[in-house]
Write a protein that holds these residues in place. Structure first.
Motif, PDB file in Angstrom:
ATOM      1  N   ASP A 216      19.741  17.708  -8.032  1.00  0.00           N
ATOM      2  CA  ASP A 216      18.749  18.053  -6.940  1.00  0.00           C
ATOM      3  C   ASP A 216      17.225  17.824  -7.786  1.00  0.00           C
ATOM      4  O   ASP A 216      17.126  18.472  -9.065  1.00  0.00           O
ATOM      5  CB  ASP A 216      18.845  19.536  -6.437  1.00  0.00           C
ATOM      6  N   ASP A 217      16.382  17.630  -6.797  1.00  0.00           N
ATOM      7  CA  ASP A 217      15.018  17.507  -7.650  1.00  0.00           C
ATOM      8  C   ASP A 217      14.244  18.727  -7.661  1.00  0.00           C
ATOM      9  O   ASP A 217      13.172  19.001  -8.523  1.00  0.00           O
ATOM     10  CB  ASP A 217      13.917  16.460  -6.863  1.00  0.00           C
ATOM     11  N   ALA A 218      14.738  19.713  -7.212  1.00  0.00           N
ATOM     12  CA  ALA A 218      13.942  21.231  -7.133  1.00  0.00           C
ATOM     13  C   ALA A 218      14.481  21.972  -8.223  1.00  0.00           C
ATOM     14  O   ALA A 218      15.839  22.326  -8.122  1.00  0.00           O
ATOM     15  CB  ALA A 218      14.224  21.932  -5.930  1.00  0.00           C
ATOM     16  N   ALA A 219      13.808  22.319  -9.125  1.00  0.00           N
ATOM     17  CA  ALA A 219      14.222  22.977 -10.358  1.00  0.00           C
ATOM     18  C   ALA A 219      14.908  24.600  -9.733  1.00  0.00           C
ATOM     19  O   ALA A 219      15.938  24.815 -10.369  1.00  0.00           O
ATOM     20  CB  ALA A 219      13.264  23.457 -11.534  1.00  0.00           C
ATOM     21  N   THR A 220      14.429  25.251  -8.838  1.00  0.00           N
ATOM     22  CA  THR A 220      14.719  26.482  -8.381  1.00  0.00           C
ATOM     23  C   THR A 220      16.292  26.160  -7.884  1.00  0.00           C
ATOM     24  O   THR A 220      16.976  27.365  -8.072  1.00  0.00           O
ATOM     25  CB  THR A 220      13.963  27.239  -7.604  1.00  0.00           C
ATOM     26  N   VAL A 221      16.272  25.242  -7.177  1.00  0.00           N
ATOM     27  CA  VAL A 221      17.520  25.015  -6.349  1.00  0.00           C
ATOM     28  C   VAL A 221      18.820  24.826  -7.588  1.00  0.00           C
ATOM     29  O   VAL A 221      20.097  25.227  -7.449  1.00  0.00           O
ATOM     30  CB  VAL A 221      17.633  23.636  -5.544  1.00  0.00           C
TER      31      VAL A 221
ATOM     32  N   CYS B  34      32.664  27.583 -15.481  1.00  0.00           N
ATOM     33  CA  CYS B  34      32.800  26.122 -15.913  1.00  0.00           C
ATOM     34  C   CYS B  34      31.271  26.185 -16.484  1.00  0.00           C
ATOM     35  O   CYS B  34      30.530  26.840 -16.137  1.00  0.00           O
ATOM     36  CB  CYS B  34      32.765  25.131 -14.776  1.00  0.00           C
ATOM     37  N   ARG B  35      31.137  24.695 -17.325  1.00  0.00           N
ATOM     38  CA  ARG B  35      29.752  24.586 -17.755  1.00  0.00           C
ATOM     39  C   ARG B  35      29.096  23.893 -16.698  1.00  0.00           C
ATOM     40  O   ARG B  35      29.673  23.001 -15.913  1.00  0.00           O
ATOM     41  CB  ARG B  35      30.078  23.545 -18.777  1.00  0.00           C
ATOM     42  N   VAL B  36      27.814  23.823 -16.556  1.00  0.00           N
ATOM     43  CA  VAL B  36      27.276  23.459 -15.245  1.00  0.00           C
ATOM     44  C   VAL B  36      26.053  22.514 -15.942  1.00  0.00           C
ATOM     45  O   VAL B  36      25.333  23.053 -16.726  1.00  0.00           O
ATOM     46  CB  VAL B  36      26.724  24.386 -14.215  1.00  0.00           C
ATOM     47  N   GLU B  37      26.046  21.291 -15.583  1.00  0.00           N
ATOM     48  CA  GLU B  37      24.999  20.356 -16.130  1.00  0.00           C
ATOM     49  C   GLU B  37      23.975  20.209 -15.019  1.00  0.00           C
ATOM     50  O   GLU B  37      24.551  20.412 -13.880  1.00  0.00           O
ATOM     51  CB  GLU B  37      25.604  19.107 -16.558  1.00  0.00           C
ATOM     52  N   ASP B  38      22.931  19.635 -15.117  1.00  0.00           N
ATOM     53  CA  ASP B  38      22.078  19.372 -14.025  1.00  0.00           C
ATOM     54  C   ASP B  38      21.250  18.096 -14.063  1.00  0.00           C
ATOM     55  O   ASP B  38      21.070  17.558 -15.384  1.00  0.00           O
ATOM     56  CB  ASP B  38      21.218  20.442 -13.435  1.00  0.00           C
ATOM     57  N   ALA B  39      20.756  17.497 -13.083  1.00  0.00           N
ATOM     58  CA  ALA B  39      20.000  16.391 -13.230  1.00  0.00           C
ATOM     59  C   ALA B  39      18.785  16.530 -12.044  1.00  0.00           C
ATOM     60  O   ALA B  39      19.154  17.087 -10.981  1.00  0.00           O
ATOM     61  CB  ALA B  39      20.944  15.125 -13.016  1.00  0.00           C
ATOM     62  N   TRP B  40      17.898  15.739 -12.310  1.00  0.00           N
ATOM     63  CA  TRP B  40      16.576  15.921 -11.245  1.00  0.00           C
ATOM     64  C   TRP B  40      16.432  14.759 -10.343  1.00  0.00           C
ATOM     65  O   TRP B  40      15.868  15.141  -9.076  1.00  0.00           O
ATOM     66  CB  TRP B  40      15.311  16.176 -11.998  1.00  0.00           C
ATOM     67  N   ASN B  41      17.307  13.666 -10.299  1.00  0.00           N
ATOM     68  CA  ASN B  41      17.459  12.927  -9.344  1.00  0.00           C
ATOM     69  C   ASN B  41      18.750  11.989  -9.447  1.00  0.00           C
ATOM     70  O   ASN B  41      19.437  12.290 -10.322  1.00  0.00           O
ATOM     71  CB  ASN B  41      16.059  12.061  -9.252  1.00  0.00           C
ATOM     72  N   GLY B  42      18.854  10.908  -8.516  1.00  0.00           N
ATOM     73  CA  GLY B  42      20.039  10.290  -8.734  1.00  0.00           C
ATOM     74  C   GLY B  42      20.430   9.631  -9.649  1.00  0.00           C
ATOM     75  O   GLY B  42      21.721   9.613  -9.945  1.00  0.00           O
TER      76      GLY B  42
ATOM     77  N   TYR C 129      22.426   9.510  -1.050  1.00  0.00           N
ATOM     78  CA  TYR C 129      23.393   8.535  -0.566  1.00  0.00           C
ATOM     79  C   TYR C 129      23.646   7.405  -1.580  1.00  0.00           C
ATOM     80  O   TYR C 129      24.733   7.046  -1.470  1.00  0.00           O
ATOM     81  CB  TYR C 129      22.810   7.993   0.795  1.00  0.00           C
ATOM     82  N   SER C 130      22.534   7.044  -2.185  1.00  0.00           N
ATOM     83  CA  SER C 130      22.684   5.806  -2.831  1.00  0.00           C
ATOM     84  C   SER C 130      23.567   6.188  -4.069  1.00  0.00           C
ATOM     85  O   SER C 130      24.372   5.331  -4.866  1.00  0.00           O
ATOM     86  CB  SER C 130      21.292   5.185  -3.316  1.00  0.00           C
ATOM     87  N   MET C 131      23.219   7.100  -4.686  1.00  0.00           N
ATOM     88  CA  MET C 131      23.957   7.807  -5.718  1.00  0.00           C
ATOM     89  C   MET C 131      25.491   7.825  -5.451  1.00  0.00           C
ATOM     90  O   MET C 131      25.929   7.273  -6.465  1.00  0.00           O
ATOM     91  CB  MET C 131      23.408   9.114  -6.496  1.00  0.00           C
ATOM     92  N   LEU C 132      25.690   8.221  -4.408  1.00  0.00           N
ATOM     93  CA  LEU C 132      27.129   8.592  -3.950  1.00  0.00           C
ATOM     94  C   LEU C 132      27.789   7.151  -3.886  1.00  0.00           C
ATOM     95  O   LEU C 132      28.930   6.953  -4.264  1.00  0.00           O
ATOM     96  CB  LEU C 132      27.368   9.173  -2.613  1.00  0.00           C
ATOM     97  N   ARG C 133      27.135   6.043  -3.282  1.00  0.00           N
ATOM     98  CA  ARG C 133      27.636   4.794  -3.216  1.00  0.00           C
ATOM     99  C   ARG C 133      27.952   4.240  -4.678  1.00  0.00           C
ATOM    100  O   ARG C 133      28.940   3.750  -4.847  1.00  0.00           O
ATOM    101  CB  ARG C 133      26.708   3.793  -2.442  1.00  0.00           C
ATOM    102  N   LYS C 134      26.954   4.528  -5.484  1.00  0.00           N
ATOM    103  CA  LYS C 134      27.274   3.837  -6.875  1.00  0.00           C
ATOM    104  C   LYS C 134      28.411   4.489  -7.324  1.00  0.00           C
ATOM    105  O   LYS C 134      29.121   4.070  -8.433  1.00  0.00           O
ATOM    106  CB  LYS C 134      26.020   3.955  -7.591  1.00  0.00           C
ATOM    107  N   LEU C 135      28.429   5.917  -7.306  1.00  0.00           N
ATOM    108  CA  LEU C 135      29.653   6.623  -8.209  1.00  0.00           C
ATOM    109  C   LEU C 135      30.891   6.395  -7.419  1.00  0.00           C
ATOM    110  O   LEU C 135      31.776   6.124  -8.336  1.00  0.00           O
ATOM    111  CB  LEU C 135      29.588   8.149  -7.542  1.00  0.00           C
ATOM    112  N   ARG C 136      31.011   5.956  -6.112  1.00  0.00           N
ATOM    113  CA  ARG C 136      32.255   5.459  -5.886  1.00  0.00           C
ATOM    114  C   ARG C 136      32.627   4.103  -6.266  1.00  0.00           C
ATOM    115  O   ARG C 136      33.900   3.691  -6.051  1.00  0.00           O
ATOM    116  CB  ARG C 136      32.421   5.869  -4.310  1.00  0.00           C
TER     117      ARG C 136
END
Length: 148
Positions: free
Chosen positions: A32-37, A50-58, A85-92
């Protein structure tokens, strides 16, 4: 305002990783691009052990997932650069990531947006704001954990 949920009849892939693996070392990825989210979701999901990692964009999320496939991914759809959406298509398209459950969480409320998320590869589509108990409960189901 309560969050809404919509999902296909089967939320988890039959090819998902074995559910009897210890989860304390499993990583979950929040994109998510919002740090607070990201912090909000990290706090909720961290309570699952669980260990939680994060990323700010796709793009960053895709790179992190490719380096170390997580057990679950939460992704916003509206982000700069590579959107959800684009990230999901690439993931799959990646063999190692096809079975990883993905929850899209967004402010977009229409049926067309939910359909677009599912076509891209989402397992669940949630609208913001998401209640902590709902998110934790759905994550538990997708991770194969017993109910709280």
């Amino acid at each position: 305002m309560p969050s809404s949920i919509s999902g296909p009849p089967e939320a988890a892939s039959p090819d998902a990783p074995p559910r009897d693996e210890p989860l304390r070392d499993a990583a979950l990825l929040v994109v998510d691009d919002a740090a607070t989210v990201r912090l909000y979701y990290r706090e909720i999901l961290g309570g699952l052990g669980c260990r939680v990692e994060d990323a700010w964009n796709g793009m960053e999320g895709l790179e992190k997932a490719l380096r170390a496939p997580p057990r679950l991914i939460l992704v916003d759809v509206n982000m700069p650069g590579l959107d959800g959406y684009s990230m999901l298509r690439k993931l799959r398209q990646e063999e190692a990531l096809r079975a990883v459950p993905v929850i899209t969480i967004t402010t977009e409320a229409g049926a067309a947006e939910a359909s677009r998320a599912y076509r891209a590869g989402a397992n669940l589509y949630l609208r913001k704001p998401v209640r902590p108990e709902l998110l934790a409960g759905l994550a538990r189901v997708l991770l194969g954990m017993p109910p709280a």
